[in-house]
Design a protein around this motif. Structure first.
Motif, PDB file in Angstrom:
ATOM      1  N   CYS A  45      -4.215 -32.002 -36.975  1.00  0.00           N
ATOM      2  CA  CYS A  45      -2.828 -31.616 -36.708  1.00  0.00           C
ATOM      3  C   CYS A  45      -1.957 -32.862 -36.631  1.00  0.00           C
ATOM      4  CB  CYS A  45      -2.747 -30.823 -35.411  1.00  0.00           C
ATOM      5  SG  CYS A  45      -1.071 -30.298 -34.973  1.00  0.00           S
ATOM      6  N   TRP A  46      -2.241 -33.724 -35.657  1.00  0.00           N
ATOM      7  CA  TRP A  46      -1.549 -35.010 -35.532  1.00  0.00           C
ATOM      8  C   TRP A  46      -2.632 -36.100 -35.490  1.00  0.00           C
ATOM      9  CZ3 TRP A  46      -0.332 -32.087 -30.708  1.00  0.00           C
ATOM     10  CH2 TRP A  46       0.604 -31.084 -30.949  1.00  0.00           C
ATOM     11  N   ILE A  66      -2.022 -11.780 -24.479  1.00  0.00           N
ATOM     12  CA  ILE A  66      -1.418 -11.776 -25.817  1.00  0.00           C
ATOM     13  C   ILE A  66      -0.238 -12.739 -25.858  1.00  0.00           C
ATOM     14  CG2 ILE A  66      -0.106 -10.354 -27.446  1.00  0.00           C
ATOM     15  CD1 ILE A  66      -1.876  -7.969 -26.363  1.00  0.00           C
ATOM     16  N   TYR A  67       0.603 -12.692 -24.836  1.00  0.00           N
ATOM     17  CA  TYR A  67       1.765 -13.580 -24.790  1.00  0.00           C
ATOM     18  C   TYR A  67       1.337 -15.044 -24.690  1.00  0.00           C
ATOM     19  CZ  TYR A  67       4.839  -9.555 -23.993  1.00  0.00           C
ATOM     20  OH  TYR A  67       5.540  -8.382 -24.126  1.00  0.00           O
ATOM     21  N   ALA A  68       0.315 -15.300 -23.831  1.00  0.00           N
ATOM     22  CA  ALA A  68      -0.134 -16.682 -23.629  1.00  0.00           C
ATOM     23  C   ALA A  68      -0.747 -17.265 -24.891  1.00  0.00           C
ATOM     24  CB  ALA A  68      -1.145 -16.736 -22.479  1.00  0.00           C
ATOM     25  N   ALA A  69      -1.309 -16.433 -25.756  1.00  0.00           N
ATOM     26  CA  ALA A  69      -1.890 -16.925 -27.017  1.00  0.00           C
ATOM     27  C   ALA A  69      -0.854 -17.008 -28.129  1.00  0.00           C
ATOM     28  CB  ALA A  69      -3.041 -16.008 -27.444  1.00  0.00           C
ATOM     29  N   ALA A  70       0.119 -16.085 -28.117  1.00  0.00           N
ATOM     30  CA  ALA A  70       1.076 -16.017 -29.225  1.00  0.00           C
ATOM     31  C   ALA A  70       1.996 -17.232 -29.277  1.00  0.00           C
ATOM     32  CB  ALA A  70       1.908 -14.741 -29.102  1.00  0.00           C
ATOM     33  N   VAL A  71       2.444 -17.716 -28.126  1.00  0.00           N
ATOM     34  CA  VAL A  71       3.376 -18.851 -28.118  1.00  0.00           C
ATOM     35  C   VAL A  71       2.716 -20.125 -28.650  1.00  0.00           C
ATOM     36  CG1 VAL A  71       4.714 -20.383 -26.619  1.00  0.00           C
ATOM     37  CG2 VAL A  71       4.886 -17.905 -26.338  1.00  0.00           C
ATOM     38  N   PRO A  72       1.525 -20.535 -28.149  1.00  0.00           N
ATOM     39  CA  PRO A  72       0.896 -21.741 -28.710  1.00  0.00           C
ATOM     40  C   PRO A  72       0.560 -21.626 -30.194  1.00  0.00           C
ATOM     41  CG  PRO A  72      -0.099 -21.184 -26.599  1.00  0.00           C
ATOM     42  CD  PRO A  72       0.781 -20.046 -26.984  1.00  0.00           C
ATOM     43  N   ILE A  73       0.136 -20.436 -30.640  1.00  0.00           N
ATOM     44  CA  ILE A  73      -0.166 -20.246 -32.067  1.00  0.00           C
ATOM     45  C   ILE A  73       1.078 -20.519 -32.908  1.00  0.00           C
ATOM     46  CG2 ILE A  73      -0.648 -18.489 -33.808  1.00  0.00           C
ATOM     47  CD1 ILE A  73      -2.647 -17.261 -31.942  1.00  0.00           C
ATOM     48  N   TYR A  76      -3.423 -26.421 -30.076  1.00  0.00           N
ATOM     49  CA  TYR A  76      -3.213 -25.084 -29.492  1.00  0.00           C
ATOM     50  C   TYR A  76      -3.419 -25.126 -27.973  1.00  0.00           C
ATOM     51  CZ  TYR A  76      -4.532 -20.368 -28.014  1.00  0.00           C
ATOM     52  OH  TYR A  76      -4.636 -19.190 -27.323  1.00  0.00           O
ATOM     53  N   ARG A  77      -4.483 -25.775 -27.531  1.00  0.00           N
ATOM     54  CA  ARG A  77      -4.775 -25.830 -26.091  1.00  0.00           C
ATOM     55  C   ARG A  77      -3.777 -26.700 -25.338  1.00  0.00           C
ATOM     56  NH1 ARG A  77     -11.285 -26.133 -27.279  1.00  0.00           N
ATOM     57  NH2 ARG A  77     -11.572 -23.860 -27.488  1.00  0.00           N
ATOM     58  N   CYS A 124       2.336 -28.315 -36.920  1.00  0.00           N
ATOM     59  CA  CYS A 124       1.179 -28.963 -37.545  1.00  0.00           C
ATOM     60  C   CYS A 124       1.259 -28.798 -39.057  1.00  0.00           C
ATOM     61  CB  CYS A 124      -0.134 -28.362 -37.042  1.00  0.00           C
ATOM     62  SG  CYS A 124      -0.470 -28.750 -35.312  1.00  0.00           S
ATOM     63  N   PHE A 125       1.074 -29.864 -39.780  1.00  0.00           N
ATOM     64  CA  PHE A 125       1.152 -29.829 -41.236  1.00  0.00           C
ATOM     65  C   PHE A 125      -0.120 -30.414 -41.837  1.00  0.00           C
ATOM     66  CE2 PHE A 125       5.394 -30.369 -39.527  1.00  0.00           C
ATOM     67  CZ  PHE A 125       6.044 -29.280 -40.069  1.00  0.00           C
ATOM     68  N   SER A 126      -0.559 -29.814 -42.914  1.00  0.00           N
ATOM     69  CA  SER A 126      -1.732 -30.333 -43.615  1.00  0.00           C
ATOM     70  C   SER A 126      -1.538 -30.164 -45.109  1.00  0.00           C
ATOM     71  CB  SER A 126      -3.012 -29.607 -43.167  1.00  0.00           C
ATOM     72  OG  SER A 126      -2.909 -28.227 -43.436  1.00  0.00           O
ATOM     73  N   ALA A 127      -2.408 -30.793 -45.870  1.00  0.00           N
ATOM     74  CA  ALA A 127      -2.221 -30.817 -47.318  1.00  0.00           C
ATOM     75  C   ALA A 127      -2.307 -29.444 -47.951  1.00  0.00           C
ATOM     76  CB  ALA A 127      -3.257 -31.752 -47.945  1.00  0.00           C
ATOM     77  N   ASN A 128      -3.151 -28.575 -47.392  1.00  0.00           N
ATOM     78  CA  ASN A 128      -3.329 -27.243 -47.992  1.00  0.00           C
ATOM     79  C   ASN A 128      -2.525 -26.190 -47.249  1.00  0.00           C
ATOM     80  OD1 ASN A 128      -4.799 -27.209 -45.647  1.00  0.00           O
ATOM     81  ND2 ASN A 128      -6.495 -26.012 -46.496  1.00  0.00           N
TER      82      ASN A 128
END
Length: 468
Positions: free
Chosen positions: A170-171, A136-143, A180-181, A150-154
């Motif tokens: 993302c970029w 859970i910790y390893a997934a929560a930080v990258p998310i 994320y990875r 990361c920014f997108s139009a929507n």
């Protein structure tokens, strides 16, 4: 105790709350808080019984040593010993054997009250739970980092609440899932090496993360209330939605988890006379806090807009939160989880060593310094690489390993400790820290509830997987 209970699980609770319906969620939340409080009193009673057993063994050893000293005494020494007070008898007559003065961790209680099979099952359950924690910790930080950077139009904060697809850019040509990875790899490279060493002196880090937690949760509740008060709340949660109950159960169990840390938490308390009442007050505060957090969330955001981690609903949201607050809330899990990850990893590594410990033996350097850290670090990172569905990770961890730690282990500990205390100290000696739920039927009810939940969650997962 409040800070211990209110952690990462609370951030995943609003989405689970919305998916199960507000009325069903509230009823289940209240009931699971009651069940967790009951098993907490079981652990306190077992702690007192473990202290009594250790104290009794110490008294017996002193008597054996004094007996052997008498055999070696000269006549003059024997006469002098006869006029000295019998300290061991005085201690036994005056001291309360059930006074909680020595910290007895759950592993030590298991070794005192369980047989070999029970001890191995205990460590297996703890290890699985800690693996779930690390995943859970390893997934929560990258998310969190992806959501903030990361920014997108929507990606506005309207009805969609910033929810975006993993395949979106993302970029440049780098997709969100790729970002994320990349963040997961960086997270592992920076914090993974701590698993190979010991982590000590984290007092000030823990104080800082506790302050950040209070500030972050308060900001989210206030912002949601302001939006609801302005008539901009988009949430219309249903009363009940059975399909969401499975995940809600696991999330709630995970969010009330504190039983494994009670010995370290409660032993230093100087006045333990009203310990049970204070614990009840803590649970009442946590229940009120969770209810406030979840209800403001589900009426502020639509169920489809709520993200796996509630903080992400505020990151990058111009109309809802000023940019500075948005970035603070988005990065809040990064700072708090990053300080806890090495501690949990070292705890898991030490539990593996204890499980395979050989009496009087030591591990080769390669096994001790390389193999154990690798088997600690690799599985949760691989799980986080394969999935970042935090709601499911928290739900499964709570429904299985959390079920064992919060319900099964405390129930068996209290049943076995009562039996052992009766054999060692006699049935007439009363435990002043005995649980208010002192009838054995309560412990068996907890075990029946744990079994029912296990069957329900497993059947639900199987039926969900086979359904078209």
């Amino acid at each position: 105790m409040f800070n211990l209970i209110v952690g990462t699980g609370a951030l995943t609770m609003p989405k689970a709350f919305a998916n199960a319906g507000w009325l069903v969620s509230l009823i289940l939340l209240i009931f699971l808080a009651f069940m967790s409080y009951m098993t907490t009193t079981f652990v306190v009673e077992a702690m007192a019984a473990a202290n009594a057993q250790l104290r009794w063994k110490r008294w017996e050893k002193e008597e054996v040593d004094e007996g052997s000293d008498h055999e070696d005494q000269t006549p003059d020494e024997y006469e002098r010993s006869e006029i000295r007070p019998i300290l061991s008898v005085q201690r036994r007559g005056l001291a309360d054997p059930f006074e909680i003065v020595e910290r007895v961790e759950m592993g030590q209680m298991a070794s005192l009250f369980f047989n070999k099979v029970g001890i191995n099952l205990f460590y297996f359950c703890i290890i699985i739970y800690l693996y779930g924690d690390l995943a859970i910790y390893a997934a929560a930080v990258p998310i969190s980092l992806v959501q903030v950077t990361c920014f997108s139009a929507n990606g506005s904060c309207g009805e969609h609440g910033g929810v975006r697809n993993d395949t979106e850019p993302c970029w440049g040509s780098v997709r969100r899932i790729d970002a994320y990875r990349i963040y997961l790899a960086v997270f592992t490279l920076f914090l993974g090496p701590f698993t190979f060493f010991n982590v000590q002196k984290t007092k000030y880090l823990q104080i800082a993360t506790s302050l950040m937690r209070w500030i972050a949760f308060s900001i989210m509740i206030v912002l949601a209330l302001v939006r609801i008060g302005a008539g901009e709340g988009a949430g219309h949660p249903p009363l009940a939605q059975p399909s969401g109950v499975r995940n809600l159960f696991g999330v709630c169990v995970y969010s009330f988890m504190c039983q494994h840390s009670l010995p370290s938490l409660l032993t230093p308390v100087s006045r333990k006379k009203h310990l049970t009442g204070l614990v009840l007050l803590d649970y009442s505060l946590v229940l009120a806090f969770y209810s406030l957090l979840c209800f403001t969330a589900i009426f502020c955001f639509s169920s489809g807009a709520l993200m796996d981690m509630y903080t992400l609903n505020f990151s990058g949201c111009g109309p809802l939160a000023p940019p500075a607050l948005g970035y603070f809330l988005g990065l809040f899990p990064v700072f708090t989880i990053s300080t806890n990850f090495p501690i949990i990893a070292v705890t898991l590594r030490n539990n593996w060593k204890t499980l395979f410990h050989r009496e009087g033996g030591t591990y080769p350097w390669l096994v001790d310094r390389v193999v154990f850290p690798l088997i600690t670090l690799a599985p949760p990172v691989l799980v986080a690489f394969c999935t970042h569905d935090l709601e499911s990770l928290v739900g499964i961890t709570g429904a299985y390993a959390g079920n064992g730690i919060q319900y099964v282990i405390p129930a068996f500990l209290v049943l076995c400790s009562r039996k052992e205390a009766g054999l060692v100290l006699g049935p007439g000696v009363g435990n002043k820290h005995r649980s208010p739920f002192r009838q054995a039927g309560w412990a068996w009810f907890v075990l029946l509830w744990a079994l029912s939940c296990l069957i329900y969650v497993t059947a639900n997962i199987i039926l969900t997987d086979v359904s078209p």
